[in-house]
Write an enzyme that holds these catalytic residues in place. Structure first.
Site, short mmCIF file in Angstrom:
data_model
loop_
_atom_site.label_atom_id
_atom_site.label_comp_id
_atom_site.label_asym_id
_atom_site.label_seq_id
_atom_site.Cartn_x
_atom_site.Cartn_y
_atom_site.Cartn_z
N HIS A 7 -27.61 -6.23 5.66
CA HIS A 7 -27.90 -5.57 6.94
C HIS A 7 -27.94 -4.07 6.66
O HIS A 7 -26.89 -3.43 6.55
CB HIS A 7 -26.80 -5.85 7.95
N ASP B 83 -24.01 -10.63 2.09
CA ASP B 83 -23.88 -10.40 3.53
C ASP B 83 -23.34 -8.99 3.78
O ASP B 83 -22.43 -8.80 4.59
CB ASP B 83 -23.00 -11.46 4.20
#
Ligand code: DOR
Ligand code: ZN
Length: 397
Positions: A58, A277
């Site tokens: 992200h 992640d």
């Protein structure tokens, strides 16, 4: 100008073997012995891997660039050995239209020092945008998380699974957001069973993001066209760490009990890839309850530390951070040290001991749940497209 990586133990898919790697015009032209090149990188005693590929990051741009942006996030990627990352769509301005995807691509092109690919977000009403954007992968959120990108209508999931090309992965966020562990697991497993039931009926490819228990992996394994990723933080942290980390321990899927962590390690053999992640939030946002950990700069070292402890094999780790990821996400020219492939190479000192220091991280968030942890194995040099971007533990870009 050609670049020669000399004398290291090169990863050849199913083994490590002493080989030189010769790169010319950005591509690997030869893998062999006693090769010659214009410029030489000495790799004796090192592991030589294809540039790592992280299928789940992200990078927060556009929308939340105070947490991370393409420049800082991609620098963190290079430090961690990743030459390619795939960015998630749950930005504050979500990537759910073609115009937003185009905007993201342009921003990344301008600012990123590693290669950035993109997952497109599915919503209850963006079916025509998915068609228009025609992305390489589609992310569907079956549970609530950062950014609020979640499918709410009962038939949206099935419609996306039908409409999206069968041989491109639909990435599933199956994790529920309930705080109570039993409730969380029950809902997560039920989301997963439902989605996989539909996918199996259609015979389509799906990819399960951040599996966090052995049982989740067992459920996913029942469907042959489902690939599975695991994040290192679920392998190295448990609910036990919540005491130490307080609000900084919050993440989706949540940290699990030690017993569940043992189950995750036990099921790891059948997992297809490792994903960081990388989900950076500032200290202020963590104090206010934001969920997610940075992971790009610690993940490979954590996995190598697992190898040192005899928990896992380094061939296994290399496969699941390089070529398996390229296979799952259909990334051509990446993930192998082989003539004709792109000249992305990550050179690792497997014996280097180091202590994680949050203040030294490239990620903008400047904290990590692994602060102070002693790890063995560190990225020494990174070459991307034949260009040295990181050398002797120092960023050159
Ligand atoms: O903890 C998480 N943080 N889990 C997610 O699924 C999203 C991520 C984020 O974007 O912050
Ligand atoms: Zn995520």
């Amino acid at each position: 100008m050609s670049l020669l990586i000399r004398g290291g133990k090169a990863f050849l898919g199913d083994r490590f073997e002493q080989k030189d790697i010769l790169i010319e015009d950005g591509r690997i032209v030869s893998v062999g012995n006693s090769l010659k090149g214009d410029e030489t990188v000495k790799a004796a005693g090192m592991l030589v891997l294809p540039g790592l590929i992280d299928p789940h990051v992200h990078l927060r741009e556009p929308g939340d660039t105070y947490k991370e942006d393409f420049a800082t996030g991609s620098r963190a990627a290079i430090v961690g050995g990743f030459t390619t990352v795939i960015d998630m769509p749950n930005n504050a301005i979500p990537t759910t239209t073609k115009a937003r995807l185009d905007e993201k691509i342009a921003l990344a092109k301008k600012k990123a020092v590693c290669d950035v690919l993109f997952h497109f977000g599915g919503t209850d009403d963006n079916f025509s945008e998915v068609k228009k954007a025609d992305p390489a992968s589609l992310k569907l959120y079956l549970g609530q998380t950062t950014g609020g990108l979640v499918l709410r209508q009962p038939f949206s999931l099935e419609k996306h699974l039908i409409n999206f090309p069968k041989d491109r992965p639909v990435v599933l966020h199956a994790c529920d957001h309930a705080e109570n562990e039993d409730e969380n697991l029950k809902n997560t497993y039920s989301n997963l069973e439902n989605a996989l039931g539909l996918a199996a009926k259609l015979g389509r490819k799906v990819h399960l993001a951040h599996a966090s228990t052995g049982k989740e992996i067992q459920i996913a394994r029942r469907y042959a066209r489902c690939t599975i990723e695991v994040a290192p933080h679920h392998l190295f942290l448990t609910t036990f760490d919540i005491e130490r980390l307080g609000p900084y321990a919050k993440v989706y899927p949540p940290l699990r009990s030690e017993q569940k962590q043992i189950g995750l390690w036990a099921a790891l053999d059948t997992v297809d890839c490792i994903a960081t992640d990388h989900a950076p939030h500032t200290v202020e946002d963590k104090e206010r309850g934001a969920a997610g950990f940075p992971g790009l700069e610690t993940s490979l070292s954590l996995m190598l530390t697992g190898c040192r402890r005899g928990l896992i094999d380094k061939i296994w780790v290399a496969q699941r951070m390089t070529e398996r990821v390229a296979d799952i996400f259909n990334i051509p020219g990446k993930g192998k040290l082989q003539a004709g492939f792109i000249g992305d190479v990550t050179i690792v000192d497997p014996r280097k001991k180091w202590k994680v220091d949050a203040t030294e991280l490239e990620t903008k968030c400047k904290w990590t749940p692994f602060d102070g942890m002693e790890l063995t194995g560190k990225v020494h040099t990174v070459v991307k497209g034949g260009e040295i971007l990181f050398e002797k533990y120092q960023l050159l870009v």
